[in-house]
Design an enzyme around this catalytic site. Structure first.
Site, PDB file in Angstrom:
ATOM      1  CB  VAL A 119      -0.951   0.008   1.216  1.00 24.77           C
ATOM      2  CG1 VAL A 119      -1.770   1.283   1.256  1.00 24.77           C
ATOM      3  CG2 VAL A 119      -1.867  -1.207   1.176  1.00 24.77           C
ATOM      4  CE  LYS A 166      -6.564  -4.442   8.379  1.00 25.66           C
ATOM      5  NZ  LYS A 166      -6.443  -4.605   6.957  1.00 25.66           N
ATOM      6  N   GLY A 176     -11.600  -1.159   2.007  1.00 23.46           N
ATOM      7  CA  GLY A 176     -10.805  -0.766   0.833  1.00 23.46           C
ATOM      8  C   GLY A 176     -11.482   0.396   0.128  1.00 23.46           C
ATOM      9  N   GLY A 203      -1.070  -9.573  -3.254  1.00 26.20           N
ATOM     10  CA  GLY A 203      -0.942  -8.443  -2.328  1.00 26.20           C
ATOM     11  C   GLY A 203      -2.220  -8.155  -1.579  1.00 26.20           C
ATOM     12  CD  GLU A 223      -4.079  -7.188   6.999  1.00 27.71           C
ATOM     13  OE1 GLU A 223      -3.411  -6.430   7.708  1.00 27.71           O
ATOM     14  OE2 GLU A 223      -4.769  -6.781   6.050  1.00 27.71           O
ATOM     15  CG  ASP A 264      -8.578  -7.881   8.270  1.00 32.17           C
ATOM     16  OD1 ASP A 264      -7.683  -7.029   8.375  1.00 32.17           O
ATOM     17  OD2 ASP A 264      -9.511  -7.792   7.440  1.00 32.17           O
ATOM     18  CE  LYS A 302     -10.548  -4.980   6.860  1.00 33.00           C
ATOM     19  NZ  LYS A 302     -10.394  -5.960   5.769  1.00 33.00           N
ATOM     20  N   GLY A 360      -5.886  -5.003  -1.476  1.00 37.60           N
ATOM     21  CA  GLY A 360      -4.935  -4.828  -2.576  1.00 37.60           C
ATOM     22  C   GLY A 360      -4.403  -3.402  -2.601  1.00 37.60           C
TER      23      GLY A 360
HETATM   24  N1  HSE Z   1      -6.060  -8.287   4.284  1.00 36.95           N
HETATM   25  C1  HSE Z   1      -7.143  -7.396   4.194  1.00 36.95           C
HETATM   26  C2  HSE Z   1      -8.244  -8.061   3.378  1.00 36.95           C
HETATM   27  C3  HSE Z   1      -6.671  -6.131   3.533  1.00 36.95           C
HETATM   28  O1  HSE Z   1      -7.953  -9.044   2.711  1.00 36.95           O
HETATM   29  O2  HSE Z   1      -9.369  -7.615   3.410  1.00 36.95           O
HETATM   30  C4  HSE Z   1      -7.700  -5.016   3.519  1.00 36.95           C
HETATM   31  O3  HSE Z   1      -8.069  -4.656   4.816  1.00 36.95           O
END
Ligand code: HSE
Length: 577
Positions: free
Chosen positions: A266, A348, A376, A428, A431, A442, A446, A543
């Site tokens: 990023v 996050k 995203g 990409g 995480e 994750d 969020k 991504g």
């Molecule tokens: N690894 C996270 C996902 C990246 O795949 O959603 C975006 O937050």
């Protein structure tokens, strides 16, 4: 309630070349974040129309108008297709529709036609499916279906014509200057004085090559207001049935100084987009983990440091944190805030686990911005924030992890989780520590940020039930297939009579479910308000580029806020003196 529509017209002076694409994508994304739907009308890149015209004239004595119209409209078609590709890469859902598809018919003057009609219902319908429609400007169709052009500068007319038919909330003609400038007696432009408002007559008198006169006359006939502004602008000139009025402007505001924490997937995307916005931003430092790692040639080594303290010695106005995790990222965010810098973060995990940051992300005053931390390119936090101002939210539900969605897409098609994860890592999406994705954590972070914003009370991570991809079983997959459904990782938080119930876990979604059909790394968010109204937001959730668009969207918003505060301060000083 339908979202308001804005028509944005990107002129050749803005789309000078491909380097201008990030600014155009960001301008469109800015409107989506405001909850609007966008019709983006484009001119050809730079001098493309002139080049095509002069080559036709050099090659042929008297080029036939019909063939010439076909040749010239390829310039706008190329720009529309290229902008469509750029939006797709940034994860902003968009569709390209040409004059034929929107039924834009014209008079019979092939090279200088008047627009007659277009299919308003079709365009409105398409805007319910996708938030952005890109339309090549300048051309329409004769009765025969052959192309006709709206005259030089005709994309302005396309934009105003569509805005009028759609009853758009706003039409903005984007140029390389931020509005109409005052013309001095000797004919030169005064870059420090702009028309805040301009009457149609004044537009025709001083608009010169900036706006097509035919377009202004169309606006005047229909009493239509429009703006002339640059990308990223806080205002520009409002043209319409108004009296002309001047205002002083800073002709060349200094760029905002920025430091960037992190130069991974990023970080590099953010760095490159900031470089394409050089008049607005100056990157004065970049924090990296290892100074000796190989880097792309366009990253100047003198900007690099591995020390948070050294990074902040540059006294940046804005700190961008895309380091991830809770180590160096936490130091950077805390020290930057203590030093009074604005912070933009995509982290996050950090924002959800630190109560003070959680509150500030959800309810703060804009000094900590974190659009990229959820969804995203889906403006998830902004959309929730704007909905709760009007209605009570009862449910937020979404596919919020692109990596897991990508993996489940493949697993539903028979591929092993490990193989699909390796692919997601190559792309990409995952995480740095992919356990955070596949464990569901994750998504928990969020959901904590989203639900806190939606319900106005802290929904901390310990209150969220969590199941990850290790819950995938052959039975569940079979059950999904037998019911024409799909197994997905769903995050949901619901207001109930006994409090907020929040959960991340695997669910079998059937075809009628609003989250059904969300593919690859896409994210989708469904918000339900009291009265069972459902609002759905789509986009790419992971991504480099989808995250970059959200980060730089925040960065631009900070700059606009700072510039307008500066302007107000200037005005207050001027009044006082
Ligand atoms: N690894 C996270 C996902 C990246 O795949 O959603 C975006 O937050």
């Amino acid at each position: 309630m339908h979202s308001p529509i804005v028509v944005l017209k990107f002129g050749s002076s803005v789309l000078e070349n491909h380097d201008a694409l990030p600014a155009a994508v960001l301008e469109i994304y800015r409107e989506i974040r405001r909850g609007r739907r966008v019709v983006a009308v484009v001119s050809a890149f730079g001098n493309r129309t002139d080049e095509l015209l002069s080559s036709a004239r050099q090659l042929f004595d008297e080029p036939d108008p019909s063939s010439l119209a076909r040749l010239l409209e390829t310039g706008e078609a190329e720009a529309a297709a290229t902008l469509g590709l750029a939006l797709d890469q940034a994860g902003v859902p968009a569709r390209i529709l040409d004059a034929g598809q929107i039924g834009l018919t014209t008079s019979e003057d092939i090279l200088d036609a008047e627009p007659h009609d277009f299919d308003v219902v079709r365009l409105r319908q398409e805007l319910l499916d996708v938030p952005v429609i890109v339309v090549p400007g300048f051309s329409g169709k004769l009765k025969s279906g052959a192309p006709a052009l709206l005259g030089r500068g005709g994309s302005d007319l396309t934009a105003l014509f569509l805005a009028h038919g759609l009853r758009a909330a706003e039409c903005r003609l984007l140029k390389d200057v931020d509005g109409l400038l005052q013309v001095r007696e000797d004919g030169s432009l005064d870059y420090g004085t702009r028309y805040a408002t301009a009457s149609y007559d004044e537009c025709l008198r001083v608009g010169g090559p900036l706006i097509q006169p035919k377009a202004v006359e169309f606006a005047a006939r229909h009493n239509l207001s429009f703006r002339i502004a640059s990308c990223g602008s806080g205002g520009g000139t409002l043209a319409g049935p108004v009296k002309s009025r001047f205002e002083s402007v800073d002709p060349a505001p200094a760029p905002t100084t920025v430091v960037l924490g992190g130069l991974g997937t990023v970080g590099l995307g953010v760095f490159r987009w900031l470089q394409s916005l050089k008049t607005d931003f100056q990157v004065v430092g970049i924090l990296v983990r290892n100074l000796t790692s190989p880097r792309p040639e366009d990253v100047p080594s003198h900007l690099l440091t591995d020390s948070v303290e050294k990074l902040l010695e540059t006294q940046p106005e804005l700190v961008i944190e895309v380091v991830g995790g809770t180590g160096a990222a936490a130091d950077l965010v805390h020290q930057a805030r203590a030093a009074g810098s604005r912070v933009v973060s995509a982290n996050k995990q950090l924002l959800a686990i630190e109560p003070e940051l959680l509150k500030e992300t959800a309810f703060g005053n804009g000094r900590l911005m974190a659009s990229a931390s959820v969804g995203g390119s889906v403006p998830a936090l902004e959309s929730v924030a704007s909905l709760v101002q009007r209605e009570e939210v009862v449910l937020v539900q979404g596919i919020l992890n692109g990596t897991c969605n990508f993996i489940l897409d493949r697993v539903n098609g028979g591929i092993e989780v490990e193989d699909a994860l390796a692919l997601a890592q190559d792309l990409g999406l995952a995480e740095a520590d992919p356990h955070l994705d596949v464990s569901g954590l994750d998504c928990v972070y969020k959901l904590s940020l989203l639900a806190t914003r939606a319900f106005g009370e802290e929904v901390t991570v310990d209150l969220i039930e969590c199941e990850g991809l290790d819950g995938i079983t052959a039975e569940r997959l079979q059950q999904a297939t037998e019911n024409d459904g799909e197994l997905k990782l769903v995050a949901s938080a619901k207001r109930t009579s006994s409090g907020i119930k929040a959960r991340v876990g695997l669910e079998i979604l059937l075809p009628h479910h609003p989250l059904f059909g969300c593919e690859k790394e896409a994210n989708r968010l469904v918000i339900e308000t009291e009265g069972h109204r459902q609002v759905v937001f789509d986009g790419k959730g992971a991504g480099r580029w989808p995250t970059t668009v959200a980060v730089v969207g925040d960065v631009l918003q900070c700059r606009r806020a700072d510039l307008s505060t500066g302007k107000e301060r200037g005005l207050r000083r001027a009044k006082a003196s």
